[in-house]
Scaffold this active site. Structure first.
Site, PDB file in Angstrom:
ATOM      1  N   ARG A   1      -3.619  -3.040  13.229  1.00 17.11           N
ATOM      2  CA  ARG A   1      -5.084  -3.187  13.149  1.00 17.11           C
ATOM      3  C   ARG A   1      -5.431  -4.640  13.442  1.00 17.11           C
ATOM      4  O   ARG A   1      -5.380  -5.496  12.563  1.00 17.11           O
ATOM      5  CB  ARG A   1      -5.602  -2.759  11.775  1.00 17.11           C
ATOM      6  CG  ARG A   1      -5.465  -1.262  11.534  1.00 17.11           C
ATOM      7  CD  ARG A   1      -6.113  -0.815  10.236  1.00 17.11           C
ATOM      8  NE  ARG A   1      -5.985   0.623  10.077  1.00 17.11           N
ATOM      9  CZ  ARG A   1      -4.961   1.225   9.480  1.00 17.11           C
ATOM     10  NH1 ARG A   1      -3.968   0.493   8.992  1.00 17.11           N
ATOM     11  NH2 ARG A   1      -4.920   2.542   9.376  1.00 17.11           N
TER      12      ARG A   1
ATOM     13  N   TYR B   1       1.644  -5.528  13.011  1.00 16.21           N
ATOM     14  CA  TYR B   1       0.514  -4.837  12.385  1.00 16.21           C
ATOM     15  C   TYR B   1      -0.441  -4.297  13.446  1.00 16.21           C
ATOM     16  O   TYR B   1      -0.797  -4.996  14.398  1.00 16.21           O
ATOM     17  CB  TYR B   1      -0.227  -5.786  11.446  1.00 16.21           C
ATOM     18  CG  TYR B   1      -1.243  -5.096  10.577  1.00 16.21           C
ATOM     19  CD1 TYR B   1      -0.885  -4.016   9.783  1.00 16.21           C
ATOM     20  CD2 TYR B   1      -2.566  -5.529  10.562  1.00 16.21           C
ATOM     21  CE1 TYR B   1      -1.816  -3.381   8.983  1.00 16.21           C
ATOM     22  CE2 TYR B   1      -3.505  -4.908   9.760  1.00 16.21           C
ATOM     23  CZ  TYR B   1      -3.126  -3.825   8.980  1.00 16.21           C
ATOM     24  OH  TYR B   1      -4.059  -3.193   8.194  1.00 16.21           O
TER      25      TYR B   1
ATOM     26  N   ASP C   1      -1.958  -5.192   3.440  1.00 14.49           N
ATOM     27  CA  ASP C   1      -2.100  -5.558   4.852  1.00 14.49           C
ATOM     28  C   ASP C   1      -2.928  -6.831   5.051  1.00 14.49           C
ATOM     29  O   ASP C   1      -3.796  -7.161   4.236  1.00 14.49           O
ATOM     30  CB  ASP C   1      -2.759  -4.404   5.617  1.00 14.49           C
ATOM     31  CG  ASP C   1      -1.839  -3.200   5.747  1.00 14.49           C
ATOM     32  OD1 ASP C   1      -0.614  -3.399   5.660  1.00 14.49           O
ATOM     33  OD2 ASP C   1      -2.333  -2.075   5.912  1.00 14.49           O
TER      34      ASP C   1
ATOM     35  N   GLU D   1       0.795  -1.228   0.000  1.00 18.36           N
ATOM     36  CA  GLU D   1       0.000   0.000   0.000  1.00 18.36           C
ATOM     37  C   GLU D   1       0.830   1.281   0.000  1.00 18.36           C
ATOM     38  O   GLU D   1       0.548   2.220  -0.728  1.00 18.36           O
ATOM     39  CB  GLU D   1      -0.939   0.056   1.221  1.00 18.36           C
ATOM     40  CG  GLU D   1      -2.087  -0.914   1.176  1.00 18.36           C
ATOM     41  CD  GLU D   1      -1.881  -2.002   2.184  1.00 18.36           C
ATOM     42  OE1 GLU D   1      -0.780  -2.568   2.196  1.00 18.36           O
ATOM     43  OE2 GLU D   1      -2.798  -2.284   2.954  1.00 18.36           O
TER      44      GLU D   1
END
Length: 825
Positions: A294, A292, A80, A7
């Protein structure tokens, strides 16, 4: 060559260092495709097929990605490891599959951007998880349907840039409901009594005791008089140590961070907004420092756990490690394949890092300490409580507590967490206050140096802060970790809430939006329903629910709710009108019309009771209240009247009186029945006459209907042509090919067998009744509208088989071609 797409440029730069020369790493800058910004973009009649377009502002990125793909034989999709990332990967596949064959695409996921994690992920590529893609797609379409279908209703009620959102509006509802609780809260008085006491022998340092019980019951002192009486009795009594209670309590370390708890802690400890906390965490993640960010899983990789245990043993000693690794249970919907937020290398302590921005170091320290402490043994707290009693008629028991850390346990890593014992700052929990206690023995007498008494009042519930609102959303199952920061940012951007000393206060606009949505679409913006939708999205992801079926069920329900909502009035406006009508003291006498009695006072009372019971009324009912408020505007205060823009109703027109007088002398035709409706000119005119006699001005539509009746009976009125101009009559519409219309109606007299009525939804479609209605209207008005003539031609075509010479009549009247009758199976 192999093309790798991630991303962000920062992530691309980091990963590029770990891969060989046969890889080209590019950044998509997020989504490359999305629903069109100004259109619904969803075909609800074809399985909710989305109509994706290239994301605005991504043209250059898309061109570069396609150019890179042309140089490569393989594409590795590496966004992700969550729903959003999976959806981005799928959109990239759809964008590039015409350049690189579909079988040459693969998907890799990783929870941290370290060399070992990247090498491991690329060594074991997988395929796109379409269940996860469909879950994200369903969420996106759900949000689009709610936004596009509900927001127009808001625009009619509330001016300004207002909008509705599936999760956003529920978050706003929580804030507004808490504000209403605060406004409705009535403080209650209570008193806290205590004493400063000391030993009779050294050490004589004073300490404070608080009254806890009276005669074995909890001390509840509700008035100053009661407090005075108790204090008077206490001043004549002596104090002695009744008992000393010593116990050791354990305090367990809290779980490592997940997205929601990180946002809460970042706000409480560092003062970061949720959006800023996530932005800083993103930078730490892309620089390979944390996993990560989230996630809603407390899971920790075995390798990371082992590394942490080795670090704790070396840094603090083996006594700080539990016999079995600590386990923290995730919520049922959490994705256990993900990890909690942790440092990628536990040996990189906050003190050892350099080159980080101050805010990045603050957040890293928070994450590092939380993770390391979560893997350590509990702290042991030695707690000593002294209970002091009085001698006398009543037994008053006082308490004081002191604590000491017997063994710091996890606190060696995280520091002493004083906040862990507090109960959200609740001042009423006086027993939790701690003091320093001297050595005491049971039975010894204490000297009172000062009796204490303080008047207090119960406090309303606290307003939500950003951390507490996130916690409430999480506890209620509303939204997901990745959505919280954006949800709160939207509330602030829309100016639905303002922040004051970290408290979220709904604005007037926010309150009005919530009142309308909660009043008219309560089931849609209900906490429970929103949580149930999140559960269904989780089931789409695990493959147990088909996303299109879920969407169909939701959409059918949504349309029903919207149909009901369109007819509902804004509750806030209704309340204002009812408040204005409370000023009316003198009501007009009830009026009887036919079998019905019209009573303004009783009408308002009935509507008020409905509003109090249901929280809403229809727009028609509200308009009726407005009309009544205008009627009684002289009794309503000027400020209220101006605020509601109430105007005294205009008196009936002079010419209306004249028209009704002329019609009082004519002989009306007999009432006629067309379908289920009865047309009675005499009754209609009498109804208008009573309205005018009561001072009510006729509407434009009523005037037009009255003029039509007057024209119909003009042959009975002497010199009508001469007086017509002075009556200011609404002009009679020119006949729409009146001759042809009459002939078309004549053709349908040939029909001997009419089709049976058809029921569609709640409406019945009956060709024969409709024809009779048109014939009746044509007979009274001499004309039909263009739309009515068009409908008449369709009916004629439907019965072509029963009309002689239909084919030759088609060109003459412009009739449709008759449809071939379906053969019965």
């Amino acid at each position: 060559m192999k093309l790798v797409v991630v991303e962000s440029p920062a992530k691309a730069k980091t990963i590029n260092k770990y891969l060989g020369d046969e890889y080209i790493v590019k950044a998509s800058m997020g989504h490359v495709r999305d629903l069109p910004p100004k259109q619904l973009g969803v075909d609800v009649d074809k399985g909710f097929k989305p109509e994706y377009v290239n994301t605005t502002g991504r043209a250059k990125v898309i061109t570069e990605l396609k150019a890179a793909a042309k140089k490569c034989t393989e594409v590795i999709l590496a966004p992700d490891p969550d729903r959003e990332g999976e959806a981005i990967a799928w959109h990239l596949f759809e964008l590039l599959k015409k350049i690189v064959p579909p079988e040459k695409f693969s998907r890799v996921t990783y929870n941290e951007i370290t060399k070992s994690a990247i090498k491991e992920a690329f060594a074991h590529p997988t395929e796109l998880n379409m269940n996860r893609v469909n879950s994200q797609q369903a969420r996106r379409i759900l949000d689009r349907l709610v936004g596009f279908k509900v927001s127009p209703l808001l625009w009619k009620q509330i001016k300004g840039g207002v909008s509705a959102g599936r999760v956003q509006s529920v978050a706003l509802r929580l804030v507004c409901e808490r504000e209403n609780e605060i406004k409705q809260f009535t403080p209650e008085e209570y008193w806290v009594l205590g004493a400063n006491v000391r030993k009779l022998v050294a050490p004589r340092d004073p300490f404070t005791i608080k009254l806890a019980q009276i005669n074995g019951e909890k001390a509840e002192i509700r008035s100053g008089d009661q407090a005075q009486k108790i204090r008077a009795e206490l001043e004549t009594s002596t104090l002695h140590v009744a008992r000393i209670i010593e116990k050791e309590v354990q305090r367990r370390a809290r779980a490592p961070f997940i997205t929601s708890s990180l946002q809460q802690a970042a706000s409480s400890v560092c003062g970061f907004s949720p959006a800023r906390a996530m932005s800083i965490a993103q930078a730490l993640y892309e620089n390979g420092l944390i996993t990560y960010m989230r996630t809603d899983s407390f899971n920790i990789a075995r390798s990371a756990q082992e590394a942490c245990h080795a670090f704790v043993t070396a840094e603090y000693g083996p006594q700080y490690l539990p016999e079995k690794p600590n386990f923290y249970k995730s919520r049922s919907s959490a994705q256990e394949a993900h990890e909690a937020i942790r440092p990628t290398d536990v040996t990189q302590t906050p003190q050892s890092l350099s080159g980080l921005k101050p805010e990045e170091l603050k957040l890293y320290k928070l994450i590092w300490e939380r993770f390391v402490s979560s893997q350590m043994v509990p702290a042991r707290i030695a707690r000593r409580t002294v209970e002091v009693e009085t001698s006398g008629k009543n037994t008053y028991l006082f308490r004081a507590t002191s604590s000491e850390i017997a063994f710091p346990g996890y606190m060696r890593a995280s520091g002493i967490e004083k906040a862990a014992d507090s109960k959200n700052g609740d001042d009423e929990e006086e027993d939790n206050e701690e003091t320093s206690l001297p050595p005491l023995t049971q039975g010894e007498t204490l000297d009172c140096t000062e009796w204490l008494g303080e008047q207090k009042f119960t406090k309303p519930p606290a307003r939500y802060s950003e951390p507490s609102l996130i916690k409430a959303l999480e506890e209620n199952g509303v939204g997901r970790p990745s959505t919280y920061a954006q949800t709160l940012a939207t509330l602030e951007k829309r100016e639905y809430v303002t922040k004051e000393k970290r408290s979220l206060i709904p604005t007037e606009s926010g309150m009005r939006v919530n009142e309308f949505l909660a009043g008219t679409l309560d089931p849609l913006f209900n906490v429970k329903f929103t949580a149930e939708m999140e559960e269904k999205l989780d089931k789409v992801e695990d493959g147990s629910v088909d996303w299109a079926d879920m969407m169909q069920t939701f959409y059918t329900q949504l349309l029903e709710w919207l149909d009901g909502a369109r007819d509902m009035a804004a509750p806030a406006e209704t309340q204002e009108i009812l408040t204005a009508l409370e000023q009316v003291k003198t009501w007009t006498a009830p009026v009887k019309r036919g079998r019905r009695t019209y009573d303004d006072r009783e009408t308002v009372k009935s509507v008020r009771e409905k509003f109090q019971a249901d929280g809403q009324i229809t727009q028609r009912q509200q308009q009726m209240l407005v009309s009544l408020a205008c009627k009684y505007v002289d009794q309503i205060g000027a400020e209220l009247a101006d605020g509601l823009q109430l105007k005294k109703p205009e008196a009936p027109r002079t010419e209306t009186h004249q028209k009704l007088e002329l019609l009082s002398h004519v002989k009306f035709a007999e009432a006629r029945k067309v379908g289920k409706r009865t047309y009675d000119d005499k009754k209609f005119c009498e109804s208008l006459r009573q309205q005018v006699q009561n001072g009510k001005r006729l509407s434009e539509r009523q005037v037009a209907a009255l003029d039509s009746v007057l024209t119909k009976y003009s042959d009975q009125i002497e010199n009508f042509a001469g007086i017509k101009e002075g009556l200011k009559m609404v002009g009679k519409p020119e006949p729409v090919d009146a001759g042809q219309t009459g002939e078309l109606l004549g053709l349908l007299k040939n029909v001997q067998t009419w089709n049976p009525p058809v029921l569609r939804g709640k409406r019945e479609f009956n060709d024969q009744s409709f024809y009779e209605s048109l014939a009746g209207q044509f007979g009274s008005k001499g004309a039909l509208s263009d739309k009515q003539v068009g409908a008449l031609k369709k009916i004629v075509a439907r019965y072509a088989a029963q009309i002689p010479g239909y084919d030759s009549l088609r060109d003459q009247y412009g009739l449709p071609e008759p449809k071939a009758k379906k053969q019965e199976e």
